[in-house]
Write an enzyme that holds these catalytic residues in place. Structure first.
Site, PDB file in Angstrom:
ATOM      1  CG  HIS A 119      -1.870   1.332   1.098  1.00 23.25           C
ATOM      2  ND1 HIS A 119      -3.275   1.142   0.659  1.00 23.25           N
ATOM      3  CD2 HIS A 119      -1.719   2.467   1.622  1.00 23.25           C
ATOM      4  CE1 HIS A 119      -3.603   2.093   0.740  1.00 23.25           C
ATOM      5  NE2 HIS A 119      -2.992   3.217   1.181  1.00 23.25           N
ATOM      6  CB  CYS A 120       1.870   3.494  -2.600  1.00 21.97           C
ATOM      7  SG  CYS A 120       3.087   4.811  -3.020  1.00 21.97           S
ATOM      8  N   PRO A 121       1.251   5.082   0.358  1.00 22.36           N
ATOM      9  CG  PRO A 121       2.646   5.999   2.065  1.00 22.36           C
ATOM     10  CD  PRO A 121       2.612   4.818   1.290  1.00 22.36           C
ATOM     11  CG  ASN A 125      -4.804   2.726  -5.107  1.00 26.19           C
ATOM     12  OD1 ASN A 125      -5.624   1.955  -4.508  1.00 26.19           O
ATOM     13  ND2 ASN A 125      -5.388   2.899  -6.491  1.00 26.19           N
TER      14      ASN A 125
END
Length: 231
Positions: A119-121, A125
């Site tokens: 999960h990439c902040p 997403n």
């Protein structure tokens, strides 16, 4: 095939992606204003250089928007499990849904994602099966734009001809050195970070599993990229 919209409600993620948008907007505003347009008006650089910078900026922000809003591979409530693959599916103990192997539950998104990478902040997403190729595109275009920005900052002081008379009362002109130093810092951070991430992603794809799996993943990513460019 159309990308399904996917929006994650996460204040920290909104803050992170807003920071990325600010960096993009800052450089898209000040690099043309302080470097490209003045040198173009005085005949020091061709118009193609200006167009290329705006094109790189457009591709970068478009990739960011698509990667941040595309469905990463969310599992359906009632998945249609092929009979031959039933042994490869398992029950998620958090959302109580059947999921294929290599799927993971994301606490930020609140559901399972097929072939979830992380999960990439910074895009607010997940990076999964359906948007992994978009994430790689974003990394690549960000490297291009960051390197382009750094090159223009350098050339402005050490390569391009000196500019003629400028309006010294204008805020951006009076603070040109500070503004471009901030631009250089942003460019270095973004280029270094994205280059490392892009290398890590490609290395992970190439070293995960057998050679057939590697080829399958790469072909799948390339096929998705080409197909979506045609639509």
């Amino acid at each position: 095939m159309k990308l399904r919209l996917h929006v994650v409600v996460d204040p920290m993620g909104w803050f992170c992606i807003s920071t990325v948008f600010f960096i993009w907007f800052y450089n898209t505003l000040f690099i043309p204003k302080l470097v490209l347009i003045p040198h173009f008006n005085e005949g020091h650089i061709p118009w193609a250089l200006v167009i290329c910078y705006y094109l790189a900026s457009f591709l970068c922000v478009t990739a960011l928007l698509r990667a941040s809003t595309a469905d990463p591979g969310r599992l359906h409530q009632d998945p249609n499990i092929p009979h031959s693959e039933r042994e490869q599916w398992e029950l998620c103990n958090k959302c109580n849904l059947m999921r294929p192997k290599r799927s993971h539950h994301c606490s930020k998104c609140g559901h399972c994602v097929r072939r979830m990478d992380h999960h990439c902040p910074w895009i607010n997403n997940c990076v999964g099966e359906d948007n992994h190729w978009l994430f790689l595109q974003l990394c690549f275009y960000t490297q291009v734009l960051s390197l382009f920005t750094l090159a223009l900052d350098f050339c402005h002081y050490y390569y391009f001809q000196q500019l003629g008379i400028m309006d010294q009362e204008e805020f951006s002109v009076r603070h040109e050195l500070a503004l471009l130093r901030i631009s250089c810092f942003m460019g270095l951070v973004m280029f270094g970070g994205m280059s490392s991430l892009f290398y890590t992603q490609l290395t992970g794809i190439l070293t995960a599993g057998s050679s057939n799996v590697q080829k399958s993943i790469l072909c799948n990513l390339l096929e998705r990229s080409i197909r979506h460019h045609h639509y």
